[in-house]
Enzyme design. Structure first.
Site, PDB file in Angstrom:
ATOM      1  N   GLY A   1       0.841  -1.187   0.000  1.00  0.00           N
ATOM      2  CA  GLY A   1       0.000   0.000   0.000  1.00  0.00           C
ATOM      3  C   GLY A   1       0.874   1.235   0.000  1.00  0.00           C
TER       4      GLY A   1
ATOM      5  N   GLY B   1      -2.103   2.460   5.986  1.00  0.00           N
ATOM      6  CA  GLY B   1      -2.467   1.695   7.178  1.00  0.00           C
ATOM      7  C   GLY B   1      -1.589   0.474   7.418  1.00  0.00           C
ATOM      8  CE  LYS B   2       3.361   0.031   3.454  1.00  0.00           C
ATOM      9  NZ  LYS B   2       2.974   1.357   2.934  1.00  0.00           N
TER      10      LYS B   2
ATOM     11  CD  GLU C   1       7.028   0.513   4.633  1.00  0.00           C
ATOM     12  OE1 GLU C   1       8.001   0.984   4.036  1.00  0.00           O
ATOM     13  OE2 GLU C   1       5.927   1.082   4.692  1.00  0.00           O
TER      14      GLU C   1
ATOM     15  CG  ASN D   1       4.862   6.035   2.482  1.00  0.00           C
ATOM     16  OD1 ASN D   1       5.152   4.951   2.998  1.00  0.00           O
ATOM     17  ND2 ASN D   1       5.707   6.734   1.748  1.00  0.00           N
TER      18      ASN D   1
END
Lengths: 281, 259, 279, 197
Positions: free
Chosen positions: A38, A43-44, A171, A40
């Site tokens: 997704g 909602g990751k 990440e 930035n």
């Protein structure tokens, strides 16, 4: 029993105008390698936090719905007990160190010490973690003198040592060079083969294409895409959530426009996929 | 294992290095009380200095101890001897006089005593600092049942320091590259302070959340009884000696109060 | 602007030699990628461009004038330098204040500062955030703010250290547009990056450092066509060249479009049923 | 576990890390300022920040441990002044608690109050342990006062006060500026800010 079970999860940060996560529902079976992609602010990170218990335990905000990790309801399980079923590796390699261990070996042992694992068992597990991350040569070095890539491996080793069934990574390769990123994914792949459930938020879609069994695409806190990488990563909808196809996919798509691609053959997202597809034509 | 320049710790295999951190720690207040308990007599202090320096030599840290002692005491002596020698309020026995300036015995004796007392405490502290790896102190505190938070507060600033020092360098460079002139006059230097300090503080604060999360998720506050990979050797004899140090310290304080 | 580096040597106090004789020149409108593995001397080199580090031997000339007698704050007028971590430079309470910090230091007239700052914020998609506290923003927003605040200094040369790290593909597109704009205005742009896809599609020249020396200086195809050099410098091929090289295309095809065009040139008749090449 | 218990627990982990960061900041900023050759120390900036954000006891702890750690990394003499650093934190915490970090002139008053408490503890240590002299530029003040015929105690009091007053006021002002610049996300972690800022 699914490894991760999310029912109608919503979360809004105290100052947030819209929910960071918006009525999310999904289950993840044990032993799967799931990538969360997704743009930035999609909602990751918040999802990673919700899967590791950071939310609702350590972040203020409005939490609705239910998240179960290995059957434990994260809202009702104390975080120190959650630490037995889920480990979390963060984006910034440095700030996730314990901060009070002076060698790599002691740093990796930190979580085990806190669980009260007895020393012989601890030594075994730490050595195994050092071995499987290729850090054995650095065991007696200060973690504070390592490169970002090495630090990220220390964080992974610490997670391997506590031996949780579920591993969440937010990440982990953002600040790493490509070579270190490749190494991290190679370690994750081996962990998956050993039966771990892995969820990794990631921007490098070429790595996602190579390693993930399933890809979740988030957009403004909602689950916009969900499927195997060969479908999600080449879907035109990828652009709608603010991401780009890998160049492998783009080359294949351009080839298709020029008639150099088999009709109706799906687009690939990996190097090999593109080469094979072009070879077939 | 290296402490990697975080403290003054000097690596070694001596018996003093192998002593339990608390044993060495308890020796400091004892030295302090012994040196200061009877003001005016230098003998106790000198005896302690000789003793501590001998121990330092045995532990192989004498060169470092010697260097730090001089580095610390020389500036003190340079100020203290003339100031007290000329100006100590209790001065009345002139030793030497020239051009209206008179050096007195009482002031010099006062300054000398203070310096000896300081040297005694300093050398005892150095025995501890130079031969104790911070990780051993942390492990010992944890084993003794101290709250893990206290161990955290002692250890983590040490480990944060190198990275934070590097960051001050980068911040200076980044702001200079944006035209901040910190080499100018004093007003300019004061004005350059907020753009240098603010990123340091705010950047460090931004990491607090992640550091706290990392600690929690790794069970830092778990109620399980903790174990330790690092072993800190201890012995009944050492425990006895520590108790003895403590009793002697208390006795000397009481003695001073009574007399 | 012309930057010239002559036989630059530099060692850190620790004794580590970071640069062992590097020479290079760049001219107007060039977009140069500075690549090499960690510790190859890239950051050390760019710190010499605006005097943050001073050479042990050799010299740095800007438009023919040596920088040796200039203070950093003076060189900042000509060469702007963005560091990797935005949090090492953000020092003001609002996005706007942060953006005008550099131009104010350079003593530009107020109106010019306002224009430069609004343009830079707009270019990086931050206009709506101008009154927010930078530390209430996300990492990639702070990163864009740092880029905007460097851009607002309106220097003839811009040096960016890992500008894409932490940005998503939409944000990278903004950055690409910014770089195009700089090039069109004849500015010199130097980018340190590990992101070879970004380099391939946005830079015109590459300088590769290794062991404190220049390992390569020239066009991108020359770099990507030398596997031994890439391996020695710890570099990976961009995705486009990975495909191209396996299909026998020359390494000057740096975009997906160029690779696809190469494919159709190689095989004008799409109906052919032979494999294009063997790997 | 009830919600309020949980909240309390969260608060402490956050506060512990804050204190650790503040200790490191004290040392690093202290070194930075001496590098810039300014006539102040600024080495209690972290302590006062913690005191404002997390209260007098957290501030006291930050001060105490700063000097103990400083003792371990430079010279143990710094450790002798650990009680002084502790009192600075406690005093600043109470100043904040009673609303003295609300505007700039109240902050100056807070700086003066901190200087007074600083002196109350620093004077005995300087006097009895160091004979009034610590080997720094401030000793000239002591010498001057002695030369004027003051007794040692009076001279040391004047020295400690004059050499600290500017530093403590500037530090308090800087802390006030930083606290105002804290992002909402962060400020939400510290309920005390509502009363202090």
């Amino acid at each position: 029993m699914p490894a991760i079970d999310i029912r109608n999860l919503s979360f809004t940060h105290p100052a947030g105008k819209r929910p960071a996560l918006d009525s999310l529902s999904l289950t993840i079976e044990p032993g799967r390698f799931t990538a969360v992609i997704g743009a930035n602010n999609a909602g990751k990170t918040t999802l990673c936090h919700a899967l590791s218990g950071v939310i609702p335990h350590l972040f203020p905000g409005t939490f609705e719905g239910r998240v179960r990790i290995c059957g434990n309801d994260i809202a009702e399980t104390p975080i120190s007990k959650l630490a037995l079923s889920v480990a979390f590796v963060m984006q910034n390699p440095e700030s996730q160190l314990s901060g009070i261990r002076f060698t790599v070996r002691d740093e990796i042992a930190f979580g085990l010490e806190n669980q009260g694992v007895d020393r012989p068992e601890m030594l075994r597990r730490v050595d195994r973690a050092l071995e499987s991350t290729g850090l054995a040569d650095l065991a007696d070095r200060s973690p504070h003198h390592l490169s970002g890539g090495q630090l990220q491996k220390v964080a992974l080793a610490a997670a391997i040592a506590v031996d949780t069934p579920v591993l969440i990574l937010d990440e982990p390769t953002t600040f790493l060079d490509p070579a270190s990123a490749t190494e991290i994914f190679a370690i994750l792949r081996r962990l998956k083969q050993n039966g771990k459930t892995i969820v990794v938020a990631e921007q490098r879609l070429d790595s996602v294409a190579l390693h993930a069994d399933r890809v979740l695409g988030l957009h403004q806190g909602r689950l916009a895409l969900d499927g195997p990488p060969e479908e999600v990563l080449v879907s035109p909808a990828l652009r709608e959530i603010g991401l780009d196809w890998t160049r492998f996919t783009r080359i294949a798509a351009l080839a298709r426009d020029k008639g150099l691609w088999q009709k109706d053959a799906p687009l690939p997202a990996t190097l090999e996929g593109t080469l094979n597809g072009l070879a077939k034509n | 294992m290296r402490a990697s320049g975080t403290t003054l710790f000097v690596e070694g295999q001596s018996r003093l290095h192998g002593c339990h951190p608390f044993s060495k720690l308890f020796f400091i207040p004892l030295t302090g009380v012994a040196a200061y308990v009877e003001p005016g007599t230098v003998q106790a202090a000198v005896f302690l200095i000789v003793l501590n320096m001998t121990l330092a030599a045995a532990a192989g840290v004498l060169p470092t101890a010697w260097k730090i002692t001089w580095r610390t005491l020389l500036p003190l002596a340079l100020f203290m001897l003339p100031i007290h020698g000329f100006l100590y309020p209790g001065n009345h026995t002139p030793l030497f006089s020239r051009q209206g300036l008179t050096l007195y015995a009482e002031g010099l004796r006062f300054a000398g005593t203070i310096l000896a007392q300081l040297a005694a405490v300093l050398s005892a502290s150095l025995l501890f600092v130079l031969t104790t790896h911070p990780a051993d102190l942390i492990a010992a505190l944890t084993k003794a049942g101290w709250p893990s938070s206290i161990a955290y507060l002692l250890g983590s600033p040490l480990l944060m320091l190198p990275a934070m020092r590097d960051r001050t360098g980068v911040i200076r460079a980044a702001q200079q590259a944006r035209g901040l002139d910190s080499g100018a006059n004093i007003l300019g230097r004061i004005r350059s302070l907020p753009p240098l300090v603010a990123p340091l503080v705010l950047g460090a604060f931004a990491e607090i959340e992640q550091r706290a999360i990392a600690l929690e998720l790794r069970g830092f506050h778990s109620s399980a009884s903790k174990t330790s990979l690092r072993r800190v050797p201890d012995s009944t004899a050492q425990r006895l000696v520590r108790r003895l140090f403590l009793v002697a310290t208390v006795f000397l304080i009481l003695y001073r109060i009574m007399i | 602007m012309d930057i010239e580096i002559r036989d630059l040597h530099f060692s850190y106090e620790s004794g580590v030699q970071a640069l062992a004789g590097v020479s290079l020149t760049t001219g107007r409108g060039e977009t140069v990628a500075l690549v090499g593995h960690n510790g190859s001397g890239k950051s050390t080199l760019v710190k010499h461009l605006n005097g943050l580090l001073r050479p042990d031997a050799g010299e740095v000339l800007i438009d023919g004038k040596p920088t040796a007698d200039l203070r950093v704050a003076q060189i900042a007028r000509r060469v702007a330098l963005l560091f990797q971590n935005p949090d090492n430079q953000i020092c003001k309470g609002t996005v706007w204040e942060e953006t005008v910090f550099g131009p104010k230091n350079l003593g530009y007239p107020e109106e010019k500062i306002r224009d430069l700052a609004s343009d830079s914020l707009a270019a990086l998609g931050l206009t709506e955030m101008r009154d927010r506290n930078p530390h209430d923003l996300g990492f990639s927003e702070r990163k864009r703010l740092a880029i905007a605040s460097i851009l607002a200094m309106n220097t003839e040369a811009v040096v960016l250290d890992e500008p894409t790290a932490g940005l998503d593909s939409g944000e990278i597109k903004l950055l690409e547009a910014v770089l195009r704009g700089l090039r069109d205005h004849g500015r010199t742009v130097l980018v340190i990056s590990h992101d070879m896809d970004f380099v391939a599609e946005n830079m015109t020249r590459a300088i590769c450092l290794g062991q404190g020396r220049k390992q390569y200086d020239g066009g991108l195809p020359g770099l990507f066509g030398d596997p031994a050099l890439l391996k020695r410098c710890g570099l990976v091929l961009p995705q486009t060249v990975q495909v191209g090289s396996r299909l026998g295309l020359s390494p000057d095809r740096l975009t997906p479009e160029a690779v696809a065009a190469g494919l159709s040139e190689k095989r004008p008749s799409p109906s052919g049923d032979h494999p294009a090449t063997s790997p | 576990m009830s919600f309020s218990e949980q909240l309390k627990k969260d608060f402490t982990t956050f506060t512990w890390v804050l204190i650790a960061v503040a200790i490191a900041l004290n040392i690093v900023v202290g070194q930075l300022v001496s590098l810039l050759k300014l006539p102040i120390f600024l080495d209690s900036i972290g302590t006062i920040l913690v005191a404002v954000l997390a209260g007098p006891w957290a501030g006291g702890l930050a001060g105490l441990l700063t000097n103990l750690i400083w003792g371990a990394i430079t010279s143990p003499v710094a450790a002798a002044f650990a009680p002084v650093a502790m009192v600075i934190g406690i005093a600043a915490g109470f100043c904040a608690k009673y609303g003295l970090f609300r505007n700039w002139w109240l902050v100056i008053i807070a700086g003066l109050i901190i200087t007074v408490f600083n002196a109350v503890v620093a004077v005995p240590i300087r006097l009895y342990m160091f004979g009034g002299i610590t080997g720094s530029g401030a000793d000239f003040v002591t010498a001057y006062m002695l030369a004027l015929g003051k007794d040692l105690f009076g001279s040391v009091v004047v020295t400690v006060f004059t050499s600290n007053v500017v530093d403590k006021v500037v530090t308090a002002l800087l802390v006030w500026v930083i606290v105002k610049a804290l992002p909402q996300r962060f400020a939400a972690r510290f309920p005390r800010l509502a009363t202090a800022g």
